[in-house]
Scaffold this motif. Structure first.
Motif, PDB file in Angstrom:
ATOM      1  N   GLN A 188     -73.812 -13.355  23.014  1.00 56.23           N
ATOM      2  CA  GLN A 188     -73.444 -14.609  23.679  1.00 56.23           C
ATOM      3  C   GLN A 188     -71.942 -14.710  23.891  1.00 56.23           C
ATOM      4  O   GLN A 188     -71.465 -15.016  24.955  1.00 56.23           O
ATOM      5  N   CYS A 189     -71.186 -14.472  22.828  1.00 57.10           N
ATOM      6  CA  CYS A 189     -69.743 -14.710  22.916  1.00 57.10           C
ATOM      7  C   CYS A 189     -68.934 -13.426  22.822  1.00 57.10           C
ATOM      8  O   CYS A 189     -67.729 -13.442  23.025  1.00 57.10           O
ATOM      9  N   CYS A 211     -72.185 -10.109  18.964  1.00 55.80           N
ATOM     10  CA  CYS A 211     -72.925 -11.262  19.473  1.00 55.80           C
ATOM     11  C   CYS A 211     -72.980 -11.150  20.989  1.00 55.80           C
ATOM     12  O   CYS A 211     -71.943 -11.075  21.639  1.00 55.80           O
ATOM     13  N   CYS A 232     -74.351 -14.815  14.334  1.00 54.43           N
ATOM     14  CA  CYS A 232     -72.958 -14.997  14.738  1.00 54.43           C
ATOM     15  C   CYS A 232     -72.432 -16.283  14.105  1.00 54.43           C
ATOM     16  O   CYS A 232     -73.148 -17.270  13.998  1.00 54.43           O
ATOM     17  N   GLU A 238     -68.251 -11.759  20.196  1.00 56.38           N
ATOM     18  CA  GLU A 238     -67.644 -11.610  18.873  1.00 56.38           C
ATOM     19  C   GLU A 238     -68.240 -10.380  18.169  1.00 56.38           C
ATOM     20  O   GLU A 238     -69.431 -10.133  18.255  1.00 56.38           O
ATOM     21  N   GLN A 295     -70.151 -18.127  15.351  1.00 52.40           N
ATOM     22  CA  GLN A 295     -69.771 -19.075  16.397  1.00 52.40           C
ATOM     23  C   GLN A 295     -70.960 -19.565  17.216  1.00 52.40           C
ATOM     24  O   GLN A 295     -70.865 -20.581  17.884  1.00 52.40           O
ATOM     25  N   CYS A 296     -72.022 -18.807  17.222  1.00 54.31           N
ATOM     26  CA  CYS A 296     -73.138 -19.095  18.113  1.00 54.31           C
ATOM     27  C   CYS A 296     -74.432 -19.135  17.315  1.00 54.31           C
ATOM     28  O   CYS A 296     -74.517 -18.600  16.227  1.00 54.31           O
TER      29      CYS A 296
HETATM   30 ZN    ZN Z   1     -71.308 -15.523  19.212  1.00 53.85          ZN
END
Ligand code: ZN
Ligand code: ADP
Length: 730
Positions: free
Chosen positions: A466-467, A464, A446, A469, A448-449
């Motif tokens: 986590q987020c 992703c 990802c 996305e 962003q993560c």
């Molecule tokens: Zn992410």
């Protein structure tokens, strides 16, 4: 008794605004009670607050503004104020955030009045169906008899209000005047009581005695799935209703199904108040008000129902008490199970913690004599616990990219041919957890993560976890630009479904995974359809483990029993043990015996052996001994501190600064670990650093933590969160 303030008296008001103190105001015309919900001016705005105490004073009184008005809501009771204060102290949460949790009701102060509501009309179909019209009717049918405001109905159906009005004109939708916030129908504790078995009635008697004592007490109600725990705790609810006190049944959000509510309705003759994510704003407001006024005798809800303003709460049931979703992981970090115990202790109320696989925390509290324990040892009726067996994967020669062993496939085939259901359990959403480039070895992550992207083939995207996305699956490797060399590695439920389709082309296959459904409601509907026999093979993630009845299910196959054992989480063994037993407990609930097969590469692992042998107490004792030796929960205390910031340098600097000022923690004998990059070092572009504090059980941890954290001033874009008794170590 709540104190009454006269007009002009100085009062201090707690607001829901993120301020770290209370504000002084003058009591309005007519005065107000302590606990009154009020509207106060704050700068140019009007905000909601609670009259907490008398004012602080000590400054120019001429400048103090007046409370604008007292809202038409039952004042906050003293015990609620104490509960919020103690919960805030325990979780190190600002009071304003606690008040927000306790006032999650729209139009709190609006006067009672008539309003126009919409429900299903007498005419079945309009002159002409359009997709917009179908959506409106689908929403009304989905929610049974519930009524909506015009705006709510239009929003839920995703159509304009004129579509609803058009259906009103044709009588398909009815428009009615209705008073707001009616009390809930009375419940009848004597209605349709079942004849309990001796063991069940003994358990019910114990719980009812507790309720009748009108004193605080917590009891662990342990019993295998299907042993009648629900029947038994509904008896305690009945006792509570007879005593004229309110009861609350907490369930994990996913277990709050129509099936469960119908069961409660069958037992007591009317629907209880509901409090969960699927409840409309209108119903939310009604529930909040009626709970306060005593017009709701029983609430069935998710964890935040604990913060409703009960008039006289006598019993809290926490069903599936081991469930990790009771821990809220954002905003106020609280564990509803622990907060239920706190709330009950302030209210002379009883707590029942029900589970087939209790948390080690609760088990240890029983051992320490803090909680009582009652047990249901057998399943109701003919049903017996499924037989559990390991499939030693070292002896199975599986071709690559296949995950279902020959042994498991054979067992599934037998079930499908006998018109029974089989469940394949794999706790991994998506198609494949990793996408790798065969040319350069690059794994797609990802942006962003600090996490790998998971392929979701149904959505044709990488996601992703986590987020959230997503991005399309690229044709070329983002690193070496080689074309068509990207390959999925490892299985997710979607990939498993592909394998199942190949092995059993004629079987009806259903996948249960939270991401495949737009709403909790859609997911619950699917679960119910499957329970009714709507599939032959179910492929599911951990959501299938949560207390749902699948009467036709006779085989559970665990694809990877080793999956949960690998984590660094201190509860990894406990979680695996609980999850495997819960999943296995899905099989053979009706008259047919069940079988659970677990694929494992380490059949001699102590956790796997404990699961197979069913020697629960031995497992708990061994696990308890290990935790005790390590000084970790429930035998020691922990707090997780997560710092996050877009600036990686800054977040480490602050972490180091904290680690260099640990005097307040050392004074109570606590140890500090870190700072270290969190296992997920970046989420949504914010870099994350963790510190872990460990202390003895009796140490005054919260005070020391406040003193420690209070030593620094923090940059504005840095977030600091303190998690007492962390469940998640990411
Ligand atoms: Zn992410
Ligand atoms: P648990 O909550 O432990 O999973 P339940 O209370 O849901 O167990 O009981 C399992 C099933 O057995 C339910 O369908 C329930 O109605 C039924 N049952 C349990 N005890 C009795 C009883 N004494 N009489 C009739 N049905 C019962």
């Amino acid at each position: 008794m709540l104190h009454h303030f006269d007009e002009g008296d100085l009062v201090s008001v707690l607001t829901t605004q993120p301020l770290d103190r209370m504000l002084d105001y003058k009591a309005p015309e007519g005065g107000c009670f302590q606990g009154a919900f009020v509207e106060v001016p704050l700068g140019p705005r009007k905000v909601i607050g609670v009259v907490w105490d008398k004012g602080e004073g000590g400054y120019d009184l001429a400048k103090v503004r007046s409370v604008i008005r007292v809202l038409d809501a039952v004042p906050m009771r003293e015990e609620m104020a104490r509960f919020l204060t103690k919960a805030a102290e325990y979780t190190l949460t600002p009071m304003s955030a606690m008040l927000r949790l306790a006032t999650r009701s729209p139009g709190l102060g609006d006067p009672p009045s008539m309003r126009v509501i919409y429900r299903r009309g007498t005419v079945d179909a309009p002159d002409r169906w359009t997709s917009a019209r179908e959506k409106v009717v689908a929403v009304l049918d989905d929610f049974g008899g519930l009524a909506f405001t015009l705006k709510e109905l239009a929003e839920m159906a995703g159509v304009s209000t004129s579509v609803v009005k058009g259906l009103v004109a044709q009588g398909v939708v009815a428009e009615e005047q209705s008073p707001r916030d009616l009390p809930y129908p009375r419940l009848d504790p004597e209605r349709s009581r079942v004849a309990l078995t001796d063991e069940q009635s003994g358990a019910a008697r114990t719980l009812s005695d507790g309720v009748e004592s009108r004193r605080y007490g917590t009891t662990l109600l342990k019993g295998v799935t299907g042993s009648g725990k629900t029947e038994v705790y509904l008896e305690a609810v009945a006792t509570c209703l007879r005593a004229g006190r309110q009861a609350l049944v907490l369930l994990p959000e996913i277990a709050l199904t129509a099936e469960f509510l119908t069961r409660v309705e069958d037992r007591f003759g009317a629907r209880p108040a509901e409090w969960h994510s699927g409840v409309t704003m209108t119903e939310r407001r009604r529930a909040w008000k009626m709970v306060a006024e005593g017009g709701a005798e029983l609430v069935v809800g998710a964890r935040s129902a604990l913060f409703l303003p009960y008039r006289d709460l006598g019993l809290i049931v926490v069903d599936e008490e081991h469930d990790t979703s009771y821990k809220q992981e954002d905003g106020v970090l609280y564990n509803a199970r622990d907060m239920a115990v706190l709330r009950a202790s302030l209210n002379d109320a009883q707590v029942v913690l029900a589970s087939a696989t209790p948390s080690l925390e609760s088990w240890a509290n029983v051992e320490a004599g803090k909680y009582a324990r009652v047990e249901l040892t057998s399943r109701f009726g003919e049903a017996v616990m499924p037989e559990m067996r390991a499939i030693d994967m070292r002896a199975e020669s599986l071709p690559s990219n296949r995950w279902i062993s020959e042994t498991l496939a054979r067992a599934v085939r037998v079930r499908v041919e006998a018109d029974e259901q089989a469940l394949l359990f794999l706790n991994r959403r998506g198609y494949a957890p990793v996408t790798i480039c065969r040319a350069c070895g690059h794994q797609i992550g990802c942006d962003q993560c600090d996490a790998r992207m998971v392929e979701h083939r149904f959505q044709r995207r990488l996601m992703c976890h986590q987020c959230g996305e997503t991005k399309p699956i690229p044709a070329a490797c983002p690193s070496c630009e080689a074309e068509d060399r990207l390959a999925p590695v490892g299985p997710g439920v979607e990939r498993l479904a592909e394998e199942v389709a190949g092995l059993f082309p004629d079987a009806r296959v259903a996948i249960l995974s939270s991401d495949l459904f737009g709403s909790a409601r859609a997911l619950k509907a699917q679960i119910e359809e499957i329970a009714g026999g709507g599939a032959d093979i179910i492929i599911g993630t951990q959501i299938v483990a949560k207390g749902h009845n699948f009467p036709h299910l006779t085989l559970v196959g665990v694809i990877d029993a080793d999956l949960g054992l690998q984590g660094s989480d201190l509860r990894a063994a406990e979680r695996t043990f609980q999850l495997m037993r819960q999943v296995a407990g899905r099989a053979g609930r009706a008259e047919k015996p069940g079988l659970a097969l677990m694929q494992t590469y380490q059949p001699e692992h102590p956790v796997i052996r404990a699961i197979l042998s069913g020697e629960e107490e031995a497992f708990w004792r061994a696990e308890a001994a290990e935790r005790k030796a390590a000084g970790v929960p429930p035998y020691g205390r922990m707090a997780g501190i997560v710092l996050s910031s877009p600036d990686v340098q800054e977040v480490f600097d602050v972490g180091k600064a904290l680690a260099a000022r640990t005097e307040p923690l050392h004074r109570i004998g606590a140890q500090v670990f870190g700072p270290a990059a969190a296992p997920i070092a970046r989420i949504r572009g914010r870099h994350r650093v963790r510190l872990l504090v460990k202390a003895e059980k009796s140490a005054p941890l919260q005070q020391a933590l406040s003193a420690w954290i209070g030593q620094l001033k923090y940059p504005t874009n840095l977030r600091l969160s303190v998690d007492i008794d962390p469940q998640s170590f990411l």
